[in-house]
Design a protein around this motif. Structure first.
Motif, PDB file in Angstrom:
ATOM      1  N   ALA A 106      28.919  26.044   8.682  1.00 38.87           N
ATOM      2  CA  ALA A 106      29.413  27.164   9.493  1.00 38.87           C
ATOM      3  C   ALA A 106      29.891  28.335   8.636  1.00 38.87           C
ATOM      4  N   ALA A 107      30.331  28.070   7.411  1.00 32.91           N
ATOM      5  CA  ALA A 107      30.789  29.141   6.518  1.00 32.91           C
ATOM      6  C   ALA A 107      29.645  30.064   6.109  1.00 32.91           C
ATOM      7  N   ASP A 108      28.401  29.635   6.314  1.00 33.33           N
ATOM      8  CA  ASP A 108      27.247  30.466   5.971  1.00 33.33           C
ATOM      9  C   ASP A 108      26.803  31.365   7.129  1.00 33.33           C
ATOM     10  N   GLN A 109      27.402  31.201   8.300  1.00 33.12           N
ATOM     11  CA  GLN A 109      27.020  32.037   9.445  1.00 33.12           C
ATOM     12  C   GLN A 109      27.173  33.536   9.143  1.00 33.12           C
ATOM     13  N   PRO A 110      28.295  33.978   8.510  1.00 33.90           N
ATOM     14  CA  PRO A 110      28.412  35.415   8.213  1.00 33.90           C
ATOM     15  C   PRO A 110      27.374  35.913   7.198  1.00 33.90           C
ATOM     16  N   VAL A 111      26.916  35.040   6.325  1.00 37.37           N
ATOM     17  CA  VAL A 111      25.868  35.438   5.372  1.00 37.37           C
ATOM     18  C   VAL A 111      24.564  35.657   6.139  1.00 37.37           C
ATOM     19  N   LEU A 112      24.230  34.714   7.019  1.00 34.05           N
ATOM     20  CA  LEU A 112      23.055  34.880   7.867  1.00 34.05           C
ATOM     21  C   LEU A 112      23.222  36.115   8.753  1.00 34.05           C
ATOM     22  N   GLY A 113      24.427  36.316   9.273  1.00 32.70           N
ATOM     23  CA  GLY A 113      24.715  37.496  10.087  1.00 32.70           C
ATOM     24  C   GLY A 113      24.551  38.791   9.307  1.00 32.70           C
ATOM     25  N   THR A 114      24.891  38.774   8.031  1.00 31.48           N
ATOM     26  CA  THR A 114      24.685  39.950   7.178  1.00 31.48           C
ATOM     27  C   THR A 114      23.202  40.257   7.072  1.00 31.48           C
ATOM     28  N   PHE A 115      22.413  39.217   6.833  1.00 29.50           N
ATOM     29  CA  PHE A 115      20.967  39.387   6.730  1.00 29.50           C
ATOM     30  C   PHE A 115      20.391  39.968   8.021  1.00 29.50           C
ATOM     31  N   ILE A 116      20.807  39.425   9.150  1.00 26.45           N
ATOM     32  CA  ILE A 116      20.291  39.899  10.437  1.00 26.45           C
ATOM     33  C   ILE A 116      20.702  41.351  10.681  1.00 26.45           C
ATOM     34  N   ALA A 117      21.965  41.679  10.421  1.00 27.97           N
ATOM     35  CA  ALA A 117      22.445  43.048  10.636  1.00 27.97           C
ATOM     36  C   ALA A 117      21.766  44.041   9.690  1.00 27.97           C
ATOM     37  N   ALA A 118      21.452  43.588   8.484  1.00 30.76           N
ATOM     38  CA  ALA A 118      20.848  44.468   7.481  1.00 30.76           C
ATOM     39  C   ALA A 118      19.388  44.778   7.798  1.00 30.76           C
ATOM     40  N   ASN A 119      18.768  43.941   8.620  1.00 34.45           N
ATOM     41  CA  ASN A 119      17.345  44.080   8.890  1.00 34.45           C
ATOM     42  C   ASN A 119      16.571  44.115   7.560  1.00 34.45           C
TER      43      ASN A 119
END
Length: 151
Positions: A106-119
């Protein structure tokens, strides 16, 4: 060390390749400049690629950099200054709210979220939990990225 040419990292019609680096890649690239993560950071410094991060990744970097103090010899203030300078030099995004059920940590969710937001084109990481999602997202290791776009 051969440097990437800007043309090596240009996406047709999209400009310079945009990537997200996970904390472990930033850490390795900072502590070991001749490593593949170091080469990726060098390519960014030369303007061959764009790096997108989030405050979450920067905070994690600041928290873990002292573990490499035996290699870097930086004071706490130097670590803070380094991370703050990165915040001004990269593109920063707010991580997308994501709860991918396939992500084991779950601690990696914001990293994945960064990738998604960055497109971004790629999320580059050595984290096995994130790499386990490579069938669903363009998540690759530094070595794989370098093989595709480096030398």
């Amino acid at each position: 060390m051969p440097l990437l040419q800007t043309s090596d990292m240009v996406d047709a019609g999209q400009g310079v390749c945009c990537i997200v680096l996970d904390t472990n890649v930033l850490l390795s690239g900072t502590a070991y400049p001749s490593s593949i993560p170091g080469k990726i950071i060098s390519a960014w410094r030369c303007g061959s690629i764009d790096i997108v991060l989030s405050q979450y990744i920067l905070d994690e970097l600041q928290r873990v950099l002292p573990r490499l103090n035996h290699r870097l010899g930086w004071s706490n203030q130097e670590i803070r200054d380094f991370v703050e300078s990165l915040a001004f030099l990269v593109d920063l995004v707010e991580p997308a709210k994501t709860q991918d059920p396939l992500l084991r940590d779950a601690a990696d969710q914001p990293v994945l979220g960064t990738f998604i937001a960055a497109n971004a084109k790629y999320l580059i990481t050595g984290d096995k939990d994130l790499l386990a999602l490579a069938n669903h997202y363009p998540i690759i290791t530094p070595a794989d990225f370098w093989q595709l776009h480096g030398d």
